[in-house]
Write an enzyme that holds these catalytic residues in place. Structure first.
Site, PDB file in Angstrom:
ATOM      1  N   GLU A 491       1.097 -22.932 -27.349  1.00 21.86           N
ATOM      2  CA  GLU A 491      -0.291 -23.072 -27.784  1.00 21.86           C
ATOM      3  C   GLU A 491      -0.450 -24.085 -28.911  1.00 21.86           C
ATOM      4  O   GLU A 491      -1.280 -23.915 -29.798  1.00 21.86           O
ATOM      5  CB  GLU A 491      -0.851 -21.707 -28.168  1.00 21.86           C
ATOM      6  CG  GLU A 491      -0.861 -20.774 -26.977  1.00 21.86           C
ATOM      7  CD  GLU A 491      -1.461 -19.412 -27.288  1.00 21.86           C
ATOM      8  OE1 GLU A 491      -1.764 -19.156 -28.463  1.00 21.86           O
ATOM      9  OE2 GLU A 491      -1.638 -18.628 -26.351  1.00 21.86           O
ATOM     10  N   GLU A 590       2.031 -16.050 -20.178  1.00 21.62           N
ATOM     11  CA  GLU A 590       1.696 -14.795 -20.862  1.00 21.62           C
ATOM     12  C   GLU A 590       0.562 -14.118 -20.114  1.00 21.62           C
ATOM     13  O   GLU A 590      -0.471 -14.733 -19.845  1.00 21.62           O
ATOM     14  CB  GLU A 590       1.228 -15.035 -22.301  1.00 21.62           C
ATOM     15  CG  GLU A 590       2.297 -15.399 -23.297  1.00 21.62           C
ATOM     16  CD  GLU A 590       1.740 -15.534 -24.713  1.00 21.62           C
ATOM     17  OE1 GLU A 590       0.562 -15.160 -24.922  1.00 21.62           O
ATOM     18  OE2 GLU A 590       2.458 -16.018 -25.592  1.00 21.62           O
TER      19      GLU A 590
END
Length: 688
Positions: A491, A590
């Site tokens: 991220e 995820e």
């Protein structure tokens, strides 16, 4: 996951992909065991309108083998388009990263993306962004039931993913062992995080052993913690929020706080302080380095700047102490001394330090009574293609003073081997990768693979340390075949805020450096990065060998009975589609669901009641797994489940009615399967 709510846009972006409605879908008759959901219309929990559902089916454009071909059902979309909004980790989160807390953690920081993304576009209908694939029906989705209307999605919180607890640097040679209650590294900041304490609601299960005591946590002086100056941290000013009634310091920033360093949180890789304007209903407050926090609307007039800094400094001091205590508690011996459900642990009756653990139990291996018990849990099934994992106590620089326990990692791996053959790590600090490799060797696990993780931070010192350690791990490895690849950054683009362009360039340069090193060493391993599903574009796809997207329906406020379908649909439209015409693999890096702590309605708004939107709970977690796990196994969806174990120290990131940061595990911190939770056995089929 890492950071507060991550958002996912449905924009076309730079990929130049055509609007979903322009694609012609050919249906395939496969997986006839996919049964239709209830006949008739289902009520949309968000607006009360009826929604017709059809059967699961498949699209020809890259979606082979995804279900049967029923008659297309009418669109589930209505005239409104909800837009949640935020996500994870700040640059402060140093190396190695922890699996992540959960989304609300970063509520104090803007999602760094705003409603400006909708400006200057022609919506297909009122309040609906033109770039969204609104005409796609649920009939192209293999999951049951079908997805709800398109809406901006969230990613995991700071709490989730790497943001949870920034991991630290290589730990000096230490003997393996347990963690003691007298050692700060053995304790959580709060001894009883799952019991009612003030505004903190009890979770689905109660604390045990070391966590059930009423002893006060050990005080830790952040000034005593070693620091290399690479982890800047500063809390976000307390802004009035029309979108969120509570705000939290991002997990990554919190981890950095452990180092006791206060600094400006600039955009990733030196990003600007302007808020990202890509998504979200409200402009950000300009803290792009913050975690995936919900949108925060600035106060009119700007407020008192001086007072804000004073309050911020005080808050930072408090958070530093909290994070230091919490992060250090990451290596709690609780995991090592509790007996797993359906398995009797033969040792570790009391918490111990890492060194004491080794002295008492030796270097645990497959023949140790405790390990045999852990590896014989009939309630665990190997149905997950991969699981996100970060060992406890790998926060840098805390691990230099309180080294993580090798035996605890070995215990964890003994459990993980019953759930998956593929583990993803977030960083290289504190010997975490070496400990996992040692555990696999001692347990003589022959089919376990590892995705190496490299934490990329705005501070070059951190990134450099992480990458150099990756090279050492690779160069020292006895067998490279145990590695599936290297994930450079988690991220990173989300944390870059509005300065994604320069951040992407820097990230790609790091990825290319790793590729060049592998090539020089004749190492054939894919190099990738993981980010929010909507942060991927054609340029990043070209640079990465694998497209890895973090997709969290919970933070999108998606009702659990629609979450599996929504997740697959989002991934297909935003990530799989980008790889069309290439041979690149796509992985959901995820995805998961919290077992308790409240509910999330997306859009940064308060839920009207405690049953609206995405509700955290064991029943809901079971439902999501029921709809997702076995079908994903059948149709070959590749993903990493977030996550195996709860991380109690993350309770420090819970806020108001959002108390899910520490409850994303299938098991509690003692490796006990949560009461009432049932992992699907998928008819005996296992992940390979």
């Amino acid at each position: 996951m890492s950071g507060p709510n991550r958002t996912y846009s449905f924009g076309e972006g730079d990929d130049g992909l055509a609007h979903p409605s322009s694609r012609t879908h050919a249906m395939h008759s496969q997986y006839d065991d996919v049964s239709p959901i209830s006949d008739g219309a289902r009520m949309n929990p968000m607006n009360g309108q009826g929604m017709d559902h059809g059967l699961a089916s498949v699209l020809e454009d890259g979606r082979q083998g995804w279900g049967r071909s029923p008659e297309p059902s009418p669109s589930l979309l209505t005239g409104s388009s909800a837009t949640p909004g935020m996500d994870n980790l700040g640059p402060g989160a140093v190396g190695g990263g922890i699996s992540g807390i959960a989304l609300s953690v970063a509520n104090s920081h803007d999602r760094l993306s705003g409603v400006e993304a909708l400006m200057g576009t022609d919506g297909q209908e009122a309040n609906i962004p033109a770039e969204r694939g609104l005409s796609t029906t649920g009939s192209d989705n293999p999951y049951v039931p079908e997805p709800p209307e398109y809406r901006y999605s969230y990613g995991s919180n700071i709490a989730l993913g790497a943001a949870a607890a920034p991991a630290g640097q290589l730990t000096p040679g230490q003997s393996v062992s347990h963690l003691s209650s007298t050692n700060p590294s053995q304790r959580n900041l709060y001894d009883i995080p799952y019991q009612d304490v003030g505004g903190l609601n009890a979770g689905p299960y109660q604390r045990h052993s070391a966590y059930s005591s009423n002893d006060l946590p050990v005080d830790i002086n952040p000034d005593e913690i070693v620091d290399d100056g690479d982890d800047g941290f500063v809390p976000a000013p307390n802004s009035g929020s029309g979108a969120r009634k509570s705000q939290a310091i991002p997990a990554a920033a919190g981890g950095a706080a452990a180092g006791g360093v206060l600094g400006n949180l600039g955009g990733l890789f030196g990003g600007k302080s302007a808020a990202d304007t890509s998504y979200g209903p409200v402009p950000g407050a300009g803290l792009e380095a913050g975690e995936k926090g919900r949108w925060v609307k600035p106060k009119p007039g700007g407020g008192n700047k001086k007072r804000g800094w004073i309050v911020g400094a005080i808050l930072a001091f408090i958070i530093i102490g909290a994070i230091v205590g919490g992060a250090v508690g990451g290596t709690i011996g609780h995991r090592g001394n509790e007996e797993p459900s359906s398995a009797s642990s033969a040792s570790s009756s009391s918490t111990q330090t890492a060194t004491e653990d080794t002295s008492v139990n030796g270097d645990l291996d497959k023949n140790s009574a405790e390990i045999k018990a852990l590896m014989n849990n009939k309630n665990l099934h190997k149905v997950f293609p991969g699981i996100d994992y970060t060992p406890w106590g790998v926060q840098y620089p805390l691990c230099l003073k309180y080294p993580p326990s090798q035996n605890n990692v070995t215990r964890d791996m003994a459990v993980l081997t019953q759930l998956t053959n593929n583990v993803r790590l977030y960083g290289t600090d504190c010997n975490q990768t070496e400990m996992v490799l040692h555990a696999i060797d001692k347990l003589e696990i022959k089919d376990m693979k590892i995705w190496l993780g490299v934490w990329i931070d705005s501070n070059e010192t951190t990134s450099r340390r992480q990458i150099d350690q990756l090279y050492k791990i690779i160069d020292d490895a006895k067998d490279i075949s145990i590695f599936n690849g290297a994930i450079v950054g988690n991220e990173a683009l989300y944390r870059a805020g509005s300065d994604k362009t320069s951040a992407q360039t820097t990230l790609i340069n790091y990825m290319q450096e790793v590729k060049d090193h592998f090539k020089k060493k004749n190492i054939d391993l894919p190099v990738a990065t993981s980010d929010l599903g909507d942060n991927w574009d054609a340029t990043l796809v070209q640079a990465a060998d694998v497209v890895m997207a973090n997709v969290h329906p919970f933070f999108g406020g998606i009702p659990v009975d629609q979450a599996a379908a929504w997740t697959w649909r989002f991934w297909q439209d935003h990530n799989v589609a980008l790889t069309k015409g290439t041979n690149k693999k796509q992985i959901i890096s995820e995805v998961g669901w919290p077992s308790g702590g409240g509910n999330d309605c997306g859009q940064g708004a308060n839920c009207p009641n405690d049953t609206a939107g995405a509700v955290a709970g064991v029943d809901e977690l079971n439902k999501f797994m029921e709809d997702w796990v076995c079908q994903a196994l059948d149709n070959g969806t590749d993903y990493f489940w977030f996550e195996a174990f709860d991380e109690p120290w993350k309770i420090v990131y819970n806020t108001g009615k959002e108390n899910w940061e520490d409850k994303w595990g299938l098991m509690d911190s003692a490796r006990n399967l949560k009461p009432g939770l049932k992992i699907p056995d998928c008819g005996g089929k296992t992940a390979t």
